[in-house]
Scaffold this active site. Structure first.
Site, short mmCIF file in Angstrom:
data_model
loop_
_atom_site.label_atom_id
_atom_site.label_comp_id
_atom_site.label_asym_id
_atom_site.label_seq_id
_atom_site.Cartn_x
_atom_site.Cartn_y
_atom_site.Cartn_z
N ARG A 1 0.82 -1.21 0.00
CA ARG A 1 0.00 0.00 0.00
C ARG A 1 0.86 1.26 0.00
O ARG A 1 0.45 2.29 -0.55
CB ARG A 1 -0.90 -0.01 1.24
N GLY B 1 -2.26 -4.23 8.55
CA GLY B 1 -3.34 -5.18 8.31
C GLY B 1 -3.51 -5.50 6.84
O GLY B 1 -2.62 -5.24 6.02
N HIS C 1 -5.38 -4.16 4.47
CA HIS C 1 -5.32 -3.01 3.58
C HIS C 1 -3.88 -2.57 3.35
O HIS C 1 -3.50 -2.17 2.25
CB HIS C 1 -6.14 -1.85 4.18
N CYS C 2 -3.06 -2.67 4.39
CA CYS C 2 -1.68 -2.20 4.31
C CYS C 2 -0.82 -3.01 3.34
O CYS C 2 0.15 -2.49 2.79
CB CYS C 2 -1.02 -2.26 5.69
N ILE C 3 -1.15 -4.29 3.15
CA ILE C 3 -0.28 -5.15 2.33
C ILE C 3 -0.80 -5.31 0.90
O ILE C 3 -0.25 -6.09 0.13
CB ILE C 3 -0.08 -6.53 2.98
#
Length: 343
Positions: free
Chosen positions: A86, A329, A331-333
């Site tokens: 992200r 989480g 969304h971050c990856i």
């Protein structure tokens, strides 16, 4: 030229990820590293059940990636430092004709902490843009994809401790950041949150990314992290942010409907107060990939709230405890690549 970042609910062509590589973030022991690899692979395989996934893989990890990932996931070999796609990855936008382009922010490792290296990630957005055959929108703003959230209709959520971080953009103020965000994302109304969650200011934190605090599942609506236990520092943090957002309007002049997304019941781990958040979910074409924390009651409640916020999409929970143990989480990856828009 005017660029426009669509809402994350817009139709997508694929999801981009990066496979973990050894380093401080992944873990010190073999058991910790194996748990990290498994967590990333599980998220990728879950998404691949719905739509294409492309994975950037460091040369040192290609053999492992081929063993752990199904053949339906496309692998691209490239040297990388970190694997939180992200943030160093591209932010995809539409041009006036609806064609796709990729914003290339300056990435300096979340403010340049001594625990991270970013040299191999700084051109990652351009690398992915070349793979997708889209032009690059260059920017001199130090920024990350987890530090922004848009509604697709001109509103963007930002955090003062991210875009105005002196280790990121020491010479910029709100006005200059907002101008650059408007140029690159087409967002005409910037809403500045004062800070992020408490744990995000620890050593491996991002210093306040918005994508564990709040998101806009549809225009005029905010899903907001809700820490209900007064003993947790984020209880006071989120009370202040909720009061602020209740008084805000979006780019169209609408007041927000705020939907509280209660935090898991777990309050601490070995390192202190946790920042576990259901806000950090990924929206894909036919599903929502939600963080789960092995808490049946809280996980179920969150998934019911997400299902109501994203009607017509299946909500699938994936264990995110190993992701959050490393600083983020689902969304971050991940990073979505939207489809071109019909002109």
């Amino acid at each position: 030229m005017t660029w426009h970042m669509p809402a994350e609910t817009a139709p997508q062509d694929r999801i981009w990820m990066a496979f973990p590589r050894e380093g401080q973030t992944l873990g010190e022991t073999s058991a910790e590293r194996d748990a990290g690899y498994a967590a990333w692979a599980h998220v990728a395989s879950t998404i691949a059940g719905f739509q294409p996934v492309s994975m950037i893989v460091d040369p040192t990890e290609m053999a492992r990636a081929k063993r752990m990932l199904s053949s339906e996931i496309t692998l691209h070999e490239r040297t990388i430092d970190d694997f939180w796609m992200r943030d160093p990855g591209p932010t995809f936008v539409h041009g006036p004709d609806g064609a796709l382009a990729a914003v290339d922010w300056v990435f300096n490792g979340w403010g340049g902490g001594d625990w991270t290296a970013s040299g191999n990630d700084r051109d990652l957005a351009r690398f992915i843009a070349d793979l997708t055959g889209v032009p690059v929108v260059p920017s001199l703003l130090v920024n990350e994809g987890g530090g922004i959230h848009v509604d697709g209709e001109g509103t963007v959520l930002l955090t003062e401790t991210v875009q105005l971080d002196p280790d990121r953009n020491p010479n910029l103020d709100r006005g200059r950041v907002a101008e650059e965000i408007a140029r690159t994302l087409g967002a005409t109304k910037a809403i500045w949150l004062p800070r992020g969650l408490e744990r995000d200011y620890d050593t491996f934190g991002t210093r306040g990314h918005v994508d564990i605090v709040a998101c806009m599942p549809s225009p005029g609506v905010i899903l907001l992290h809700d820490q209900r236990d007064p003993s947790h520092p984020d209880h006071a943090v989120m009370q202040g942010i909720r009061a602020q957002l209740a008084a805000e309007t979006d780019a169209k002049g609408r007041s927000f409907e705020i939907i509280d997304l209660p935090a898991p019941e777990t309050l601490t781990d070995a390192h202190g107060p946790v920042d576990w958040s259901y806000v950090n979910h990924l929206v894909i074409n036919d599903a929502v990939i939600a963080c789960a924390f092995n808490e049946p009651r809280a996980d179920t409640q969150a998934q019911e709230i997400l299902a109501a916020a994203y009607p017509g999409r299946q909500v699938i929970g994936v264990d995110a405890t190993e992701l959050f143990a490393r600083g983020g989480g689902v969304h971050c990856i991940t990073q979505q690549q939207p489809k071109p828009r019909a002109s």
